[in-house]
Design an enzyme around this catalytic site. Structure first.
Site, PDB file in Angstrom:
ATOM      1  N   ASN A 145      92.179  96.022  77.180  1.00 42.83           N
ATOM      2  CA  ASN A 145      93.139  95.030  76.700  1.00 42.83           C
ATOM      3  C   ASN A 145      93.060  94.960  75.181  1.00 42.83           C
ATOM      4  O   ASN A 145      91.971  94.918  74.616  1.00 42.83           O
ATOM      5  CB  ASN A 145      92.829  93.666  77.327  1.00 42.83           C
ATOM      6  CG  ASN A 145      93.954  92.659  77.130  1.00 42.83           C
ATOM      7  OD1 ASN A 145      94.378  92.395  76.007  1.00 42.83           O
ATOM      8  ND2 ASN A 145      94.446  92.110  78.215  1.00 42.83           N
ATOM      9  N   HIS A 201     109.566 101.544  82.663  1.00 40.39           N
ATOM     10  CA  HIS A 201     109.564 100.222  82.048  1.00 40.39           C
ATOM     11  C   HIS A 201     110.131  99.154  82.978  1.00 40.39           C
ATOM     12  O   HIS A 201     109.763  97.982  82.886  1.00 40.39           O
ATOM     13  CB  HIS A 201     110.388 100.267  80.753  1.00 40.39           C
ATOM     14  CG  HIS A 201     110.344  99.000  79.966  1.00 40.39           C
ATOM     15  ND1 HIS A 201     109.201  98.555  79.330  1.00 40.39           N
ATOM     16  CD2 HIS A 201     111.301  98.058  79.715  1.00 40.39           C
ATOM     17  CE1 HIS A 201     109.461  97.416  78.712  1.00 40.39           C
ATOM     18  NE2 HIS A 201     110.717  97.084  78.929  1.00 40.39           N
ATOM     19  N   ASN A 212      99.949  89.407  87.009  1.00 36.47           N
ATOM     20  CA  ASN A 212     100.894  88.352  86.667  1.00 36.47           C
ATOM     21  C   ASN A 212     102.270  88.997  86.606  1.00 36.47           C
ATOM     22  O   ASN A 212     102.474  89.951  85.855  1.00 36.47           O
ATOM     23  CB  ASN A 212     100.563  87.740  85.298  1.00 36.47           C
ATOM     24  CG  ASN A 212      99.123  87.242  85.197  1.00 36.47           C
ATOM     25  OD1 ASN A 212      98.561  86.777  86.188  1.00 36.47           O
ATOM     26  ND2 ASN A 212      98.539  87.341  84.023  1.00 36.47           N
ATOM     27  N   SER A 214     103.169  88.155  79.391  1.00 34.49           N
ATOM     28  CA  SER A 214     103.950  88.250  78.162  1.00 34.49           C
ATOM     29  C   SER A 214     104.646  89.611  78.051  1.00 34.49           C
ATOM     30  O   SER A 214     105.495  89.796  77.194  1.00 34.49           O
ATOM     31  CB  SER A 214     103.047  88.025  76.952  1.00 34.49           C
ATOM     32  OG  SER A 214     101.889  88.823  77.045  1.00 34.49           O
ATOM     33  N   HIS A 249     102.220  95.774  85.142  1.00 30.87           N
ATOM     34  CA  HIS A 249     100.805  96.024  84.866  1.00 30.87           C
ATOM     35  C   HIS A 249      99.942  94.990  85.589  1.00 30.87           C
ATOM     36  O   HIS A 249     100.436  93.947  86.012  1.00 30.87           O
ATOM     37  CB  HIS A 249     100.526  95.970  83.364  1.00 30.87           C
ATOM     38  CG  HIS A 249     100.694  94.611  82.762  1.00 30.87           C
ATOM     39  ND1 HIS A 249     101.929  94.040  82.556  1.00 30.87           N
ATOM     40  CD2 HIS A 249      99.795  93.686  82.334  1.00 30.87           C
ATOM     41  CE1 HIS A 249     101.790  92.836  82.022  1.00 30.87           C
ATOM     42  NE2 HIS A 249     100.502  92.592  81.885  1.00 30.87           N
ATOM     43  N   GLN A 289      95.593  93.447  85.553  1.00 31.91           N
ATOM     44  CA  GLN A 289      94.451  93.303  84.667  1.00 31.91           C
ATOM     45  C   GLN A 289      93.163  93.239  85.484  1.00 31.91           C
ATOM     46  O   GLN A 289      93.179  92.896  86.667  1.00 31.91           O
ATOM     47  CB  GLN A 289      94.586  92.046  83.802  1.00 31.91           C
ATOM     48  CG  GLN A 289      95.745  92.109  82.823  1.00 31.91           C
ATOM     49  CD  GLN A 289      95.879  90.840  82.000  1.00 31.91           C
ATOM     50  OE1 GLN A 289      95.071  90.558  81.123  1.00 31.91           O
ATOM     51  NE2 GLN A 289      96.902  90.070  82.289  1.00 31.91           N
ATOM     52  N   CYS A 327      81.563  85.886 110.680  1.00 32.39           N
ATOM     53  CA  CYS A 327      82.315  85.738 109.434  1.00 32.39           C
ATOM     54  C   CYS A 327      83.477  84.773 109.639  1.00 32.39           C
ATOM     55  O   CYS A 327      84.252  84.906 110.587  1.00 32.39           O
ATOM     56  CB  CYS A 327      82.821  87.108 108.976  1.00 32.39           C
ATOM     57  SG  CYS A 327      84.144  87.031 107.751  1.00 32.39           S
ATOM     58  N   GLU A 364      97.981  67.043  90.763  1.00 39.11           N
ATOM     59  CA  GLU A 364      97.125  68.175  91.120  1.00 39.11           C
ATOM     60  C   GLU A 364      95.959  68.313  90.126  1.00 39.11           C
ATOM     61  O   GLU A 364      94.817  68.527  90.526  1.00 39.11           O
ATOM     62  CB  GLU A 364      97.937  69.476  91.152  1.00 39.11           C
ATOM     63  CG  GLU A 364      98.862  69.613  92.355  1.00 39.11           C
ATOM     64  CD  GLU A 364     100.189  68.884  92.207  1.00 39.11           C
ATOM     65  OE1 GLU A 364     100.426  68.272  91.139  1.00 39.11           O
ATOM     66  OE2 GLU A 364     100.987  68.920  93.157  1.00 39.11           O
TER      67      GLU A 364
END
Lengths: 313, 313
Positions: free
Chosen positions: B40, B78, B118, B126, B131, B133, B161, B274
């Site tokens: 990044n 893109h 995101n 942004s 992409h 992260q 579990c 919240e």
């Protein structure tokens, strides 16, 4: 914004759109009223139903949404945000908060009362006319219990209130203090969750906002209004949420918890990292933003923002 | 959006703007490359520094921001969101996730690796070029530890579990299941935090995404891409975050935790209630949204969204 909006349910003349008024603080001078409290028209909860949990299969449990959801209409003026109100008007809002808190804690089903304000579109509000909300529920969430538990563990270990000790330490170090008045400290907390996060903490120890002396609410009104005014000027009327973080109604005499008012400006967006990890990236240090607020307060002409100016000069 | 944007640092030809490439999956057909992983450019953390905490006065503690912050550029195109990618492309992204995860866990300082995406402005991103992260830290946050602890308590109590049991129970009840494939279940969880929250859970038990067999990633690619496609169609390309919720790197063999992929559409705004209470108001029932997704999947023409369509028909 206009001073009065025909289509706003919170504006004078439209009181019939918000029926079953729960509280009205009467008029001062030419105003029709000062503050009104009404049920939320789209309540998240209602007082009907059983608060007991029901099993749903082997793993899942649910309970009806028992509780109360009210709206505090803070002013008859459509276009005055709290940052620009008079101290008297803010004090009336706080008196309304406390009267409703005290009325609702009498209902023994309601254990947790959250009072909060959303200001500006990014805060999640849908109505611009200045207002706050109150939600009372039969339970505190695990998240909130944890806050209380951390304070209680500290008390059991050290024998003093964590917040009282924090105030002492922060006042000594002075780096994150924005202002100090007779009754309150305004600070930007260490490792703040969001940029410009601001806490107003009473110097005296009260676990619950409901126990805070009504006669001292004008002190809170002054520092709250001046804090919001200073944020308004520093950040150009930012969206924000504030919440009154208080004990459960069963632990109002708790020596370990200490109510405070927490303001979270909405300058950044919570994204995948915060959601996934529970860690928060804050791009501005609280030490820096506290200094910016102190400087801004000193720059105001005349007697604007006296609480912060006096405290920092 | 154009297919290629001269000013986008993730577009082919601008590779020099994102130097020190960590991983590149080579080209298929005419593409210059398939997936790139780069540091990044504005990292939240760096690998320099000591991970030990330092005392700051009596109450406060800090540690340097030691860790890794990488960007996975998912496609050279893109303008192609993951919802519209080919299965092969999504599989390549997942392979890149896992390769980076496995490389980073070798650094014994890094205990917790969060992979997230995101999408859309409201998600906090942004850059529009698709992409994800990755952030690796020396600690898991208290919030995340709690998730692990709840699962561990259940395992200690019941001997199985929690997530394995949840899958069994949800498949029996079928109300919140959107789709079931050979390897995965797609469901809208009980008491979802946000409307249309969607979990993709592997049927087999693996605590860590790093332990999930690479040979099965094409199954994940299919159900992930089809889930995102269906959300894209149901909600008109909504903003969302997804996170891969996985064990700490020290507990990859843990019998009590079970990795899963959690998609949170950003249709509503978290507000004061919240933030203050830690409780979440969800205005749509997961049972209803699961049904809407099942119906939508069945309405797609031809062989669109086969994973969901086959599973629900």
């Amino acid at each position: 914004l206009p001073e009065w909006d025909e289509s706003c349910p919170f504006c004078p003349g439209n009181e019939a759109q918000t029926p079953n008024e729960l509280l009205r603080l009467p008029a001062l001078e030419t105003l029709p009223w000062q503050v009104r409290v009404v049920p939320n028209r789209f309540p998240a909860l209602s007082l009907d139903g059983d608060i007991m949990m029901k099993e749903e299969g082997r793993l899942l449990r649910k309970r009806p949404g028992v509780g109360v959801h009210e709206v505090i209409i803070e002013t008859p003026s459509h276009n005055i945000p709290m940052a620009l109100m008079t101290y008297e008007q803010v004090e009336s809002v706080l008196i309304a908060y406390q009267e409703r808190y005290k009325a609702l804690r009498e209902d023994r089903r309601l254990k947790f009362i959250t009072i909060f304000k959303n200001h500006g579109w990014a805060s999640g509000t849908s109505l611009v006319h200045s207002h706050s909300q109150l939600v009372a529920t039969p339970v505190a969430a695990t998240y909130y219990r944890q806050k209380l538990d951390v304070a209680m563990d500290y008390y059991d270990d050290v024998g003093r209130c964590l917040y009282c000790d924090l105030i002492t330490e922060e006042l000594e170090r002075a780096e994150r203090i924005v202002a100090e008045t007779e009754e309150f400290v305004l600070l930007h907390p260490y490792a703040s969750r969001v940029p410009w996060e601001s806490w107003i903490i009473p110097k005296g120890h009260w676990a619950s906002f409901g126990q805070f002396p009504t006669a001292l609410l004008h002190h809170l009104a002054m520092i709250l209004r001046d804090t919001l005014f200073c944020l308004y000027k520093c950040l150009d009327n930012p969206a924000f949420n504030y919440t009154i973080e208080t004990s459960t109604t069963e632990l109002e005499e708790d020596p370990s918890y200490h109510w405070h008012l927490r303001i979270l400006p909405r300058l950044t967006t919570i994204a995948g990292f915060e959601i996934g990890s529970g860690m928060y990236i804050n791009i501005q240090m609280p030490e820096d933003t506290a200094e910016l607020m102190r400087k801004k307060a000193c720059s105001f002409p005349g007697d604007q923002c006296p609480t912060l100016k006096r405290a920092t000069s």
